[in-house]
Design a protein around this motif. Sequence first.
Motif, PDB file in Angstrom:
ATOM      1  N   MET B   1       0.840  -1.212   0.000  1.00  0.00           N
ATOM      2  CA  MET B   1       0.000   0.000   0.000  1.00  0.00           C
ATOM      3  C   MET B   1       0.869   1.254   0.000  1.00  0.00           C
ATOM      4  O   MET B   1       1.803   1.384   0.769  1.00  0.00           O
ATOM      5  N   ILE B   2       0.539   2.156  -0.875  1.00  0.00           N
ATOM      6  CA  ILE B   2       1.262   3.416  -0.927  1.00  0.00           C
ATOM      7  C   ILE B   2       0.272   4.535  -0.598  1.00  0.00           C
ATOM      8  O   ILE B   2      -0.838   4.560  -1.121  1.00  0.00           O
ATOM      9  N   VAL B   7       3.570   9.307  -1.607  1.00  0.00           N
ATOM     10  CA  VAL B   7       3.678   9.872  -2.957  1.00  0.00           C
ATOM     11  C   VAL B   7       4.285  11.264  -2.895  1.00  0.00           C
ATOM     12  O   VAL B   7       5.175  11.605  -3.682  1.00  0.00           O
ATOM     13  N   VAL B  10       8.011  10.889  -2.205  1.00  0.00           N
ATOM     14  CA  VAL B  10       8.755  10.480  -3.398  1.00  0.00           C
ATOM     15  C   VAL B  10       8.854  11.644  -4.391  1.00  0.00           C
ATOM     16  O   VAL B  10       9.904  11.868  -4.999  1.00  0.00           O
ATOM     17  N   ARG B  25      -4.337  11.293  -7.775  1.00  0.00           N
ATOM     18  CA  ARG B  25      -4.458  10.406  -8.931  1.00  0.00           C
ATOM     19  C   ARG B  25      -3.232   9.478  -9.020  1.00  0.00           C
ATOM     20  O   ARG B  25      -3.354   8.292  -9.274  1.00  0.00           O
ATOM     21  N   LEU B  26      -2.047  10.062  -8.791  1.00  0.00           N
ATOM     22  CA  LEU B  26      -0.819   9.254  -8.853  1.00  0.00           C
ATOM     23  C   LEU B  26      -0.815   8.145  -7.803  1.00  0.00           C
ATOM     24  O   LEU B  26      -0.329   7.051  -8.045  1.00  0.00           O
ATOM     25  N   ASP B  29      -2.859   5.392  -9.258  1.00  0.00           N
ATOM     26  CA  ASP B  29      -2.133   4.748 -10.367  1.00  0.00           C
ATOM     27  C   ASP B  29      -1.009   3.868  -9.842  1.00  0.00           C
ATOM     28  O   ASP B  29      -0.865   2.714 -10.237  1.00  0.00           O
ATOM     29  N   LEU B  30      -0.204   4.445  -8.958  1.00  0.00           N
ATOM     30  CA  LEU B  30       0.965   3.717  -8.460  1.00  0.00           C
ATOM     31  C   LEU B  30       0.548   2.492  -7.652  1.00  0.00           C
ATOM     32  O   LEU B  30       1.183   1.447  -7.704  1.00  0.00           O
ATOM     33  N   LYS B  32      -2.022   0.633  -8.154  1.00  0.00           N
ATOM     34  CA  LYS B  32      -2.388  -0.412  -9.118  1.00  0.00           C
ATOM     35  C   LYS B  32      -1.145  -1.045  -9.748  1.00  0.00           C
ATOM     36  O   LYS B  32      -1.039  -2.257  -9.878  1.00  0.00           O
ATOM     37  N   ILE B  33      -0.216  -0.177 -10.123  1.00  0.00           N
ATOM     38  CA  ILE B  33       0.991  -0.667 -10.799  1.00  0.00           C
ATOM     39  C   ILE B  33       1.847  -1.490  -9.835  1.00  0.00           C
ATOM     40  O   ILE B  33       2.314  -2.573 -10.170  1.00  0.00           O
ATOM     41  N   LEU B  34       2.009  -0.982  -8.612  1.00  0.00           N
ATOM     42  CA  LEU B  34       2.809  -1.717  -7.625  1.00  0.00           C
ATOM     43  C   LEU B  34       2.161  -3.055  -7.294  1.00  0.00           C
ATOM     44  O   LEU B  34       2.846  -4.059  -7.113  1.00  0.00           O
TER      45      LEU B  34
END
Lengths: 256, 94, 479
Positions: B1-2, B7, B10, B25-26, B29-30, B32-34
């Motif tokens: 979990m991010i 975010v 980072v 939004r990021l 997105d992140l 999902k990608i992670l």
Amino acid sequence: MTATATRKYETVIGLEVHLQFDTATKIFCGCANKFGETPNTLTCPVCLGLPGALPVVNAKALEYAIKVGLALNCTINPFVKFDRKNYFYPDCPKAYQISQFDLPICSNGHLMIETADGEPKKILINRAHLEEDAGKLIHDNANNCSLVDYNRTGTPLLEIVTEPDLRSAEEAYNYLQNLKLTLQYLNVSDCDMEKGSLRCDANISIRLIGETKLGTKTELKNMNSFKAVKAGLEHEINRHEAALESGQTIVQETRL
Amino acid sequence: MISEKDVQYVAGLARIHLKDEEANRLTKDLEKILDYINKLDTLDVTDVQPTSHVLPLKNVYREDTVRPSLTQQESLKISVDQHEGSFKVPKVIE
Amino acid sequence: MELNKLTAHELLDLIKNKKATPQEILGSVHEQIEKSEKDVKAYVRINENTVVATASDERSVPIPIGIKDNMCILDQETTCSSKILKGFKAPYNATVIDKLKKSGALLIGNTNMDEFAMGSSTENSCYGTTHNPWKLDCVPGGSSGGSAAAVAANEAIWAIGSDTGGSIRQPASFCGVVGMKPTYGRVSRYGLIAFASSLDQIGPITKDVADSALLLNIIAGYDERDSTSVDMPVPDYTQALENNVKGLKIGIPKEYFVEGLDPEVKDAVMTAIEVLKKQGATFEEVSLPHTDYGIATYYITATSEASSNLARYDGVQYGIRELAKKTRKSPLLDMYDETRAVGFGAEVKRRIMLGTYSLSSGYYDAYYLKGLKVRTLIKNDFDKLFADFDAIIGPTSPTTAFKIGDRVNDPLSMYLSDIYTVSANLSGIPAISLPCGFSKEKLPIGLHIMTKPFAEEMLFRIAYTYEQNTQWHKQRVEL
């Protein structure tokens, strides 16, 4: 300072020396490696870090690093690589410095010095690694701006790091003297501190004698002579001792 | 979990100013990608050597021979701003 | 005869036989640009006065070529289709540009791309989207979408692209042209603006396989300015163009024919395999067990490298500089934060963030290092197969070109379109995509062939044999 017999505290010093090699060219490009030229006349796409440019390592810089490593009784590592140290600062055109982390060219060496009692002492060298120097920043207060000269960017540097083996300002001074003699003998650098060919950073802390854990350290940077290193260290030793004696805690800091 | 806080942290490292809605939004997105990337966790790679480079090249270097540099004019031609032969930037506060 | 619809080797024959001049060829290309560029938008910049050198040299190749906007050209703007590099004019030529100029190539313009080569659709460009010449409401693929579209639209005879995870091959597949990624180290990367340095490779985008070999002849070779270019002689690749695959052993990875593969694409590839079988190649089902981890590994590796490579775009030296209206931290730090906030597009930010995250302390081992280790496993899969097989064959992309806008809001689905192409970059091997049919919607389908490192000749031989026994490469778009 307190006499040795009645000393309560022990000083722990480690030194990092940055040595500029006087190769004909920079570490990753064919620009001349010279000091004191007109700003931004010794640059190319590689040392300016322009998009698309790529570094190619200078064989002479490797040779010099190996020479120093051998003189300092280091292991010369058969496989070395370069890494990137990322940081944003105008003197660093790629926003990373090319350096060596886990596989430095030289490791586990030592240099002999004499202690105050005239005894020989072995100062362990943790590592010596190659990296590129940064550019020069000039702060222009009149115009409320800073100016960057990239002539120095890419000058070959060898960072020589000791173990925290030095026990007094004098030992640190002796180490630097011996190191400079060795480097001058090898003819790899003019070792001119005024020009920045040799630069020294020190980490200093003190602890109760018998204690094995390191105390909180102060980093001393940008000292322009060995005498200044010695004086700076002596000042810090006294400051730390006085602080601990009066029950204060030492805050880790960097002093420029 | 991010988290959105991660975010923003980072983004600080990457030196990108993110507006709140962008960070929001990021984060999604992140996440999902992670989550997708975490499928690598099903592999045991304890004894595997990393590959950062595919070619077995070694001892690639150049001779210490000077090559022409760019002139000051050529190097400063690319600059956003310049002053007296140098690249000019906002004042660096030491 | 429309000169711009011919291939480079056909045109060179015409020039040799004095039936066409470089000026006429250039003229026909410009005429096409005049006609269709407003619909295709393949270029971000067109050189109005391309100089045709009066070439007496026999080897001279005065053919109009499109250059992806990520290769430095002396004193000309190069931007990677990014706002952050607007106005940047390199004070040097990329090695590939030097080689092309020496060959007499006519540089007609810079082609559009996904910003910093990050994308699979050319929708992530600060100049707007390029359209697929076969169907204008579809994407041309990416990131070298402008190069592939320019060749497909006959707005260039051939073009140069770069391939980090499929960026030459996937758009070639979507646009019905030939796209080739050479072995890592075969073509110098000096002057190619880096996306992910350990994966990037420059390669040709052409109308047929013979042109691909010809263009690779021009750009390949050792370069002392690129330590990763390999000091190995470059064969004459056109000598490898042999219509013969007798006795060759080709593997078909079972992992490539699974869920997600469009049945029309699958049928076209299976039919292509039959063509090669008829010519004497033998095929066997093989396994690349780590295929499913390719995309994850690729995105960790590529974004980590990118986050470091793109750190230099900070407003200090070149490109754009943005200052904060109100001081937040300090004038300098605000300049960094603001320049990068304004200069980078959404996808580039996403990838810089992902890369920075996987390199950051605490996550380095779990992400970046793990990625490098799985990369070893993927590379080993290929090494093992190439001990027994001459080549590996499959589809270039699971689908044909998708509609513009369809995937922009779903980054992961966009990433998954690279599933068949990324492993060639991760393992450094050469690969080619060539047309092998059309969907019912009249969208091109690409056949993907991979061989072992530096076996480009084998790649060309198989591709050429396929081409000689089919007609797909002769299809041209009318625009």
